[in-house]
Design an enzyme around this catalytic site. Structure first.
Site, PDB file in Angstrom:
ATOM      1  N   TYR A   1       0.862  -1.186   0.000  1.00 25.30           N
ATOM      2  CA  TYR A   1       0.000   0.000   0.000  1.00 25.30           C
ATOM      3  C   TYR A   1       0.896   1.233   0.000  1.00 25.30           C
ATOM      4  O   TYR A   1       1.941   1.246   0.631  1.00 25.30           O
ATOM      5  CB  TYR A   1      -0.869  -0.028   1.263  1.00 25.30           C
TER       6      TYR A   1
ATOM      7  N   GLY B   1     -11.386   2.795  -6.068  1.00 23.97           N
ATOM      8  CA  GLY B   1     -11.005   1.400  -5.907  1.00 23.97           C
ATOM      9  C   GLY B   1     -10.987   0.727  -7.258  1.00 23.97           C
ATOM     10  O   GLY B   1     -11.413   1.315  -8.264  1.00 23.97           O
TER      11      GLY B   1
ATOM     12  N   PHE C   1      -9.929   9.346  -5.911  1.00 24.88           N
ATOM     13  CA  PHE C   1     -10.086   9.882  -4.556  1.00 24.88           C
ATOM     14  C   PHE C   1      -9.445   8.940  -3.552  1.00 24.88           C
ATOM     15  O   PHE C   1      -9.679   7.724  -3.577  1.00 24.88           O
ATOM     16  CB  PHE C   1     -11.561  10.100  -4.180  1.00 24.88           C
TER      17      PHE C   1
ATOM     18  N   LYS D   1     -18.274  -9.175   7.441  1.00 26.99           N
ATOM     19  CA  LYS D   1     -18.637  -7.977   8.191  1.00 26.99           C
ATOM     20  C   LYS D   1     -17.343  -7.274   8.571  1.00 26.99           C
ATOM     21  O   LYS D   1     -16.266  -7.887   8.539  1.00 26.99           O
ATOM     22  CB  LYS D   1     -19.352  -8.361   9.498  1.00 26.99           C
TER      23      LYS D   1
END
Lengths: 390, 390
Positions: free
Chosen positions: A77, A288, A312, A379
């Protein structure tokens, strides 16, 4: 500084009981990039000293594990965590390795305020302003400017813990690229993603209509119910983008008004098709690339329809905006959450209990990441680290 | 209005000599879309009446044939010419067909000024402000707001005739997307195109450096000489984009400063590679797609490097900007041309002589378009239509 020096010396020859007494804090940390299920460790570190001027001691309440956190640990990342020098006394970093604490987002409570700190007092709830602060920990000492006070009461812990990544992204994408008015339409793909669901809710709160694209599945009814329950006006599958009559339908829905904002977290062919639904002078904002395909657009959309294609990234927004702008954003979101306009993300809380040994805790943490990698949660996972009392 | 009505009636039963006396004007026009070499005609129409209030009569000096003019005639360009009602009296449009005069760009001279006209006087040189005005003609009557006066003297006719499409595009792309400072770098592809060559010259005049990408060819030396002669700092082929050492070289050239503007008229893989050379917060502006391939960009460039991808179309700029802004732009360009900073485009002038019959003129015009379609010019073709005296 005095007490810290003493403790750091002490750790060189600590006994188990010394650790137990001094090391009230715990963090999920790593010294090298790799698979989180392999490189993460749980470490302890001493009680914090009283905060130095312009800093606060904060105690984390709940901190999520976001997909980007995993990529950060893997080292893939673009956001790099800084070396956490204040954990040098953990007895782990002091071995000469740089210790990084995981976690970028989290809800914390102010426990002690240093001299010169403005706008924060004991027991205030705060969220992180600085990216990659290392939120998978019990207590940390941070500059008061690295956190932002949550202004609204009546929020759940889960609301607060998941505020600065996804809701800010959804809010900013709806506000920063084109001025939308009530009744305007927005189209988005990946509409059932965490951000997608927030886009639906925030748009609804602003009186903006949404066309929501999702992957086709056998039984569409539950997803329709879920997204329409959040406020989605229209839910379509990527397959339906090929339907020749879609343009006509959209024209009817929008009363012929061009769609001026598209939000993309997918990429590839379906995004090209989505971009073609946009009107004159529209903006396509990508946050994304779930399909792992590039974004391919006919040049004519840019030239003749004046389409602008942006990216963004909330981390970049945070770096380039003022504290006042960030407080405004957090304030607006907190109000929407308090007023029931934004539901807390579906989540499960994983607690690292104070009684658990580091070894037990390490096993639990690595197991969580293994199961996440296999998609076994579905989740948001929120971590609750209790003070170490082992 | 009286004289026009009389003439229109007259055309219904004109004799050759009447036409010769009244029909001093000529235009290259069409009534249906198609291959210019098949659908274009040369028509005559009467001497203009004195201009009505707020209009001027202008006489064209030189008018280029641009690629977009061909696409407009073919009907595949998004800009549609309006029906030229003032040619209804040509004896051609009066048959009930709508007459479109070709040509979007041109240099004209004011020959007569109507009441209420501001800022224009007889003999002023003007360029077109309104797109698709129909410039392949001798004289036309237009609203004074449809033309812009050329402020600088010392320009050649070719400078004036080719000012409002390519130089404006190059100038606007260098000014409107990112604030460039002296010493900054810009990268562009299709660098030997008409616009590409203007980008080089205008950038040079502004103290901005250019990296210029072109198709590889056996002998690169002449192209290097040509573009470097215009002020190009670096000339590279698309093949050289694959050179792993290119990034290092560029870093050296730019002193490590990120390139913030890329200009694209090609599309496809080489444009993707060019986009990857751009720095943080850069803007990619597309104004053409010579490869006929879409623009494909890794989403990460948008998200993490904050790349914004735009289109630019001068016709749209013209529609959305004020007269003052347009006068400023034309003024700046005229000054650069006068000062020798922008060379006139390489061109060849095709004259339709006053003595040529319409039949001869049609043949000549269609032949020009046939040869252009076969790529037999390699230079800009400028049309000079002489008053009809046949």
């Amino acid at each position: 500084m005095f007490s810290r020096t003493v403790i750091r010396s002490a750790t060189r020859s600590f006994s188990t009981s010394t650790v137990a007494l001094n090391h009230a804090n715990r963090a999920i940390a790593y010294t090298q990039n790799g698979d989180p299920a392999e490189v993460l460790n749980v470490i302890t570190y001493p009680k914090l000293s009283p905060p130095s001027p312009n800093t606060v001691n904060i105690k984390f309440i709940l901190s999520p594990i976001n997909p980007a956190d995993i990529n950060t640990i893997e080292g893939v990342y673009p956001a790099k965590p800084s070396w956490t020098s204040d954990l040098a006394s953990s007895g782990w970093g002091s071995k000469g390795k740089q210790v990084y604490v995981g976690g970028n987002e989290g809800l914390a409570k102010v426990v002690e305020v240093g001299e010169g700190v403005e706008g924060l007092k004991k027991d205030d709830w705060v969220v992180m302003d600085k990216p990659q602060l290392g939120t998978w920990a019990t207590s940390r000492n941070v500059s008061f400017e690295d956190v932002i006070r949550l202004p609204a009461t009546g929020l759940t812990e889960a609301h607060g813990a998941t505020m600065t990544v996804n809701p800010t992204t959804a809010y900013n994408m709806l506000h920063n690229f084109v001025k939308l008015n009530q009744g305007d339409w927005v189209v988005q793909n990946g509409a059932n993603s965490a951000v997608g669901q927030l886009v639906i809710q925030i748009a609804k709160a602003l009186g903006i209509n949404t066309i929501n694209l999702v992957r086709p599945r056998e039984d569409m009814a539950p997803l329709h119910r879920q997204l329409e329950g959040l406020g989605a006006n229209k839910v379509l599958t990527y397959d339906e983008l090929n339907d020749k009559s879609l343009r006509g339908k959209i024209k009817e829905w929008t009363n012929g008004k061009g769609i001026r904002l598209g939000l993309n977290c997918v990429g590839g062919d379906s995004t090209t098709a989505m971009a073609k639904l946009l009107g004159q002078d529209a903006h396509l904002v990508s946050y994304g690339a779930m399909s792992k395909q590039p974004l391919s657009l006919p040049t004519s959309l840019h030239i003749f329809k004046n389409l602008t294609s942006h990216g963004f990234w909330q981390s970049n927004w945070t770096k380039t905006h003022s504290r006042a702008e960030k407080e405004q954003l957090i304030g607006d979101l907190a109000t929407m959450m308090r007023d029931g306009k934004i539901k807390a993300a579906d989540h499960v809380v994983v607690t690292i209990g104070g009684q658990e040994t580091n070894e037990e805790a390490i096993e639990k943490v690595r197991d969580v990441f293994s199961r996440m990698a296999q998609g076994k949660f579905g989740k948001k996972v929120l971590l609750r680290l209790e003070d170490f009392s082992g």
